[in-house]
Scaffold this motif. Structure first.
Motif: not given
Length: 261
Positions: A73-78
Protein backbone atom coordinates in the motif's frame (compact mmCIF):
# COMPACT_ATOMS: atom_id res chain seq x y z
CA UNK A 1 2.27 9.73 -40.77
CA UNK A 2 4.60 8.44 -37.99
CA UNK A 3 6.02 11.96 -37.65
CA UNK A 4 2.52 13.38 -37.34
CA UNK A 5 1.56 10.80 -34.69
CA UNK A 6 4.76 11.53 -32.76
CA UNK A 7 3.86 15.22 -32.80
CA UNK A 8 0.36 14.29 -31.56
CA UNK A 9 1.94 12.54 -28.58
CA UNK A 10 4.12 15.57 -27.82
CA UNK A 11 1.12 17.91 -27.99
CA UNK A 12 -0.91 15.65 -25.69
CA UNK A 13 1.99 15.56 -23.25
CA UNK A 14 2.20 19.35 -23.28
CA UNK A 15 -1.57 19.72 -22.72
CA UNK A 16 -2.33 16.83 -20.35
CA UNK A 17 0.86 16.64 -18.28
CA UNK A 18 3.50 18.89 -16.73
CA UNK A 19 6.30 17.58 -18.94
CA UNK A 20 8.16 20.52 -20.53
CA UNK A 21 7.66 19.40 -24.12
CA UNK A 22 8.39 21.63 -27.12
CA UNK A 23 5.78 21.23 -29.88
CA UNK A 24 4.74 22.73 -33.19
CA UNK A 25 2.03 24.67 -31.33
CA UNK A 26 4.61 27.34 -30.58
CA UNK A 27 4.64 28.28 -34.28
CA UNK A 28 0.87 28.90 -34.36
CA UNK A 29 -0.88 32.10 -33.21
CA UNK A 30 -1.70 32.02 -29.49
CA UNK A 31 -5.38 31.19 -28.89
CA UNK A 32 -5.94 31.03 -32.63
CA UNK A 33 -8.41 28.60 -34.19
CA UNK A 34 -5.64 26.75 -36.03
CA UNK A 35 -3.94 26.03 -32.70
CA UNK A 36 -7.16 24.73 -31.16
CA UNK A 37 -7.84 22.51 -34.18
CA UNK A 38 -4.33 21.06 -33.97
CA UNK A 39 -4.87 20.25 -30.28
CA UNK A 40 -8.20 18.60 -31.12
CA UNK A 41 -6.52 16.47 -33.77
CA UNK A 42 -3.73 15.49 -31.39
CA UNK A 43 -6.15 14.08 -28.81
CA UNK A 44 -6.22 10.82 -30.77
CA UNK A 45 -2.87 10.11 -29.06
CA UNK A 46 -4.24 10.78 -25.54
CA UNK A 47 -4.11 7.06 -24.54
CA UNK A 48 -0.33 7.22 -25.03
CA UNK A 49 -0.28 9.82 -22.25
CA UNK A 50 -2.11 7.23 -20.16
CA UNK A 51 0.56 4.71 -21.09
CA UNK A 52 3.31 7.09 -19.96
CA UNK A 53 1.47 7.93 -16.73
CA UNK A 54 1.05 4.20 -16.13
CA UNK A 55 4.75 3.56 -16.68
CA UNK A 56 5.68 6.36 -14.26
CA UNK A 57 3.25 4.95 -11.69
CA UNK A 58 4.62 1.44 -12.25
CA UNK A 59 8.18 2.63 -11.68
CA UNK A 60 7.15 4.42 -8.48
CA UNK A 61 5.37 1.25 -7.33
CA UNK A 62 8.49 -0.79 -8.02
CA UNK A 63 10.59 1.60 -5.95
CA UNK A 64 8.10 1.48 -3.09
CA UNK A 65 7.78 -2.30 -3.18
CA UNK A 66 11.56 -2.71 -2.88
CA UNK A 67 11.44 -1.40 0.70
CA UNK A 68 11.64 -3.85 3.58
CA UNK A 69 8.54 -5.60 4.88
CA UNK A 70 5.38 -5.91 2.78
CA UNK A 71 4.76 -2.33 1.66
CA UNK A 72 2.18 -2.90 -1.11
CA UNK A 73 0.00 0.00 0.00
CA UNK A 74 2.97 2.29 0.50
CA UNK A 75 4.02 1.39 -3.05
CA UNK A 76 0.46 2.11 -4.23
CA UNK A 77 0.55 5.53 -2.57
CA UNK A 78 3.84 6.28 -4.30
CA UNK A 79 2.39 5.18 -7.66
CA UNK A 80 -0.68 7.41 -7.32
CA UNK A 81 1.47 10.29 -6.06
CA UNK A 82 3.81 10.01 -9.03
CA UNK A 83 0.88 10.09 -11.46
CA UNK A 84 -0.57 13.14 -9.72
CA UNK A 85 2.80 14.85 -9.94
CA UNK A 86 3.15 14.48 -13.71
CA UNK A 87 -0.50 15.14 -14.64
CA UNK A 88 -1.07 18.01 -12.24
CA UNK A 89 -4.16 16.21 -10.94
CA UNK A 90 -6.32 17.39 -13.85
CA UNK A 91 -8.61 14.35 -13.61
CA UNK A 92 -8.97 14.66 -9.86
CA UNK A 93 -9.63 18.39 -10.04
CA UNK A 94 -12.26 17.79 -12.72
CA UNK A 95 -13.93 15.12 -10.59
CA UNK A 96 -13.94 17.39 -7.55
CA UNK A 97 -15.60 20.19 -9.51
CA UNK A 98 -18.19 17.84 -11.02
CA UNK A 99 -19.24 16.60 -7.58
CA UNK A 100 -19.66 20.19 -6.44
CA UNK A 101 -22.24 20.71 -9.22
CA UNK A 102 -24.83 18.80 -7.21
CA UNK A 103 -26.97 21.11 -5.02
CA UNK A 104 -26.38 20.86 -1.27
CA UNK A 105 -29.19 20.96 1.32
CA UNK A 106 -27.75 24.21 2.69
CA UNK A 107 -27.74 25.89 -0.74
CA UNK A 108 -29.52 29.16 -1.32
CA UNK A 109 -32.67 29.49 -3.43
CA UNK A 110 -30.57 29.50 -6.61
CA UNK A 111 -28.93 26.22 -5.66
CA UNK A 112 -25.53 27.73 -4.86
CA UNK A 113 -23.37 26.96 -1.86
CA UNK A 114 -19.76 27.36 -2.87
CA UNK A 115 -18.18 26.24 0.39
CA UNK A 116 -20.34 23.13 0.65
CA UNK A 117 -19.62 22.28 -2.97
CA UNK A 118 -15.87 22.58 -2.49
CA UNK A 119 -16.01 20.42 0.65
CA UNK A 120 -18.12 17.74 -1.04
CA UNK A 121 -15.85 17.65 -4.08
CA UNK A 122 -12.73 17.42 -1.93
CA UNK A 123 -14.11 14.59 0.21
CA UNK A 124 -15.32 12.64 -2.82
CA UNK A 125 -11.95 12.97 -4.55
CA UNK A 126 -10.13 11.82 -1.41
CA UNK A 127 -12.32 8.72 -1.32
CA UNK A 128 -11.61 8.05 -4.99
CA UNK A 129 -7.87 8.34 -4.37
CA UNK A 130 -8.08 5.94 -1.42
CA UNK A 131 -10.04 3.51 -3.58
CA UNK A 132 -7.43 3.73 -6.32
CA UNK A 133 -4.62 3.13 -3.81
CA UNK A 134 -6.44 0.12 -2.36
CA UNK A 135 -7.06 -1.41 -5.80
CA UNK A 136 -3.44 -0.98 -6.86
CA UNK A 137 -2.32 -2.50 -3.56
CA UNK A 138 -4.61 -5.50 -4.14
CA UNK A 139 -2.70 -6.34 -7.32
CA UNK A 140 0.18 -6.98 -4.91
CA UNK A 141 3.05 -7.66 -7.31
CA UNK A 142 4.98 -4.88 -9.08
CA UNK A 143 4.41 -6.49 -12.49
CA UNK A 144 0.63 -6.91 -12.09
CA UNK A 145 0.27 -3.46 -10.52
CA UNK A 146 2.33 -1.85 -13.28
CA UNK A 147 0.34 -3.46 -16.07
CA UNK A 148 -2.92 -2.59 -14.31
CA UNK A 149 -1.84 1.04 -14.02
CA UNK A 150 -0.92 1.20 -17.70
CA UNK A 151 -4.12 -0.47 -18.91
CA UNK A 152 -6.48 1.58 -16.76
CA UNK A 153 -4.78 4.93 -17.47
CA UNK A 154 -4.83 4.35 -21.24
CA UNK A 155 -8.51 3.37 -21.17
CA UNK A 156 -9.37 6.38 -19.02
CA UNK A 157 -7.81 8.84 -21.45
CA UNK A 158 -9.48 7.11 -24.41
CA UNK A 159 -12.87 7.50 -22.72
CA UNK A 160 -12.18 11.19 -22.16
CA UNK A 161 -11.53 11.72 -25.87
CA UNK A 162 -14.72 9.82 -26.75
CA UNK A 163 -16.80 12.20 -24.65
CA UNK A 164 -14.96 15.19 -26.09
CA UNK A 165 -15.79 14.09 -29.63
CA UNK A 166 -19.37 12.98 -29.14
CA UNK A 167 -20.57 15.79 -26.87
CA UNK A 168 -21.86 18.78 -28.79
CA UNK A 169 -19.63 21.59 -27.56
CA UNK A 170 -18.71 22.60 -31.13
CA UNK A 171 -15.31 23.78 -29.95
CA UNK A 172 -12.45 24.23 -32.38
CA UNK A 173 -10.44 21.91 -30.12
CA UNK A 174 -13.09 19.18 -30.29
CA UNK A 175 -11.62 15.93 -31.72
CA UNK A 176 -13.35 14.50 -34.75
CA UNK A 177 -15.30 11.24 -34.39
CA UNK A 178 -12.68 9.53 -36.54
CA UNK A 179 -9.87 10.70 -34.26
CA UNK A 180 -11.91 9.66 -31.22
CA UNK A 181 -12.35 6.19 -32.70
CA UNK A 182 -8.61 6.04 -33.35
CA UNK A 183 -8.04 7.04 -29.73
CA UNK A 184 -10.30 4.25 -28.49
CA UNK A 185 -8.55 1.68 -30.68
CA UNK A 186 -5.16 2.83 -29.39
CA UNK A 187 -6.39 2.79 -25.80
CA UNK A 188 -7.89 -0.69 -26.18
CA UNK A 189 -4.69 -1.97 -27.81
CA UNK A 190 -2.52 -0.60 -25.00
CA UNK A 191 -4.88 -1.94 -22.35
CA UNK A 192 -5.18 -5.36 -23.97
CA UNK A 193 -1.42 -5.69 -24.45
CA UNK A 194 -0.74 -4.68 -20.84
CA UNK A 195 -3.20 -7.25 -19.52
CA UNK A 196 -1.75 -9.89 -21.84
CA UNK A 197 1.68 -9.24 -20.37
CA UNK A 198 0.19 -9.33 -16.88
CA UNK A 199 -1.79 -12.56 -17.07
CA UNK A 200 -0.69 -14.51 -20.13
CA UNK A 201 -3.27 -16.42 -22.15
CA UNK A 202 -5.88 -15.82 -19.47
CA UNK A 203 -5.77 -12.08 -20.23
CA UNK A 204 -9.37 -12.24 -21.44
CA UNK A 205 -10.51 -12.47 -17.79
CA UNK A 206 -9.15 -9.08 -16.65
CA UNK A 207 -10.22 -7.61 -20.01
CA UNK A 208 -13.79 -8.71 -19.31
CA UNK A 209 -13.44 -7.37 -15.79
CA UNK A 210 -12.20 -4.01 -17.08
CA UNK A 211 -15.15 -3.71 -19.50
CA UNK A 212 -17.67 -4.55 -16.77
CA UNK A 213 -15.96 -2.21 -14.30
CA UNK A 214 -15.97 0.64 -16.81
CA UNK A 215 -19.65 0.10 -17.60
CA UNK A 216 -20.67 0.08 -13.93
CA UNK A 217 -18.54 3.06 -12.92
CA UNK A 218 -19.76 5.12 -15.88
CA UNK A 219 -23.41 4.36 -15.14
CA UNK A 220 -22.94 5.29 -11.48
CA UNK A 221 -21.09 8.48 -12.41
CA UNK A 222 -23.75 9.73 -14.81
CA UNK A 223 -26.60 8.38 -12.69
CA UNK A 224 -25.69 10.01 -9.41
CA UNK A 225 -24.21 13.32 -10.53
CA UNK A 226 -25.51 16.17 -12.65
CA UNK A 227 -22.67 15.63 -15.12
CA UNK A 228 -25.02 14.18 -17.74
CA UNK A 229 -26.52 17.67 -18.03
CA UNK A 230 -23.09 19.32 -18.45
CA UNK A 231 -21.36 17.21 -21.09
CA UNK A 232 -19.85 20.32 -22.65
CA UNK A 233 -17.96 21.03 -19.42
CA UNK A 234 -14.26 20.14 -19.60
CA UNK A 235 -14.32 19.09 -15.94
CA UNK A 236 -16.87 16.38 -16.75
CA UNK A 237 -14.56 14.95 -19.40
CA UNK A 238 -11.59 14.93 -17.04
CA UNK A 239 -13.74 13.39 -14.31
CA UNK A 240 -14.95 10.64 -16.65
CA UNK A 241 -11.34 9.75 -17.37
CA UNK A 242 -10.73 9.18 -13.64
CA UNK A 243 -13.98 7.27 -13.16
CA UNK A 244 -13.25 4.96 -16.09
CA UNK A 245 -9.68 4.44 -14.86
CA UNK A 246 -10.82 3.34 -11.42
CA UNK A 247 -13.66 1.24 -12.83
CA UNK A 248 -11.19 -0.57 -15.08
CA UNK A 249 -8.82 -1.12 -12.14
CA UNK A 250 -11.65 -2.60 -10.08
CA UNK A 251 -12.60 -5.05 -12.82
CA UNK A 252 -8.97 -6.02 -13.40
CA UNK A 253 -8.47 -6.74 -9.69
CA UNK A 254 -11.66 -8.79 -9.47
CA UNK A 255 -10.96 -11.02 -12.46
CA UNK A 256 -7.17 -11.17 -12.49
CA UNK A 257 -6.35 -14.92 -12.62
CA UNK A 258 -5.22 -16.46 -9.34
CA UNK A 259 -1.44 -16.54 -9.14
CA UNK A 260 -0.95 -13.39 -11.21
CA UNK A 261 -1.61 -10.90 -8.40
Amino acid sequence: MPKSLFEDVKICLSVLTRFPVTTSLSTLPEDGEDKLKRIGKAYRAAPVVGLIAGVVGAFAYLVGSSMTGSPVYLAAVMAVGAQLLITGGSQEIGFSKVISLRPHPSADQNGHDESAGVAAGTLATMIMMLLKIFLIGELATPWAAGMGLIASAALGRAAQVQLMAFSSDNSSAQPSKVDATTSMVVGAAIGGAALLFASGLQFYLPVIGAVIGIAISTLVFFGFTKSRHHLDNLNVKEALSLVVEIGALYGIVELMPVGFN
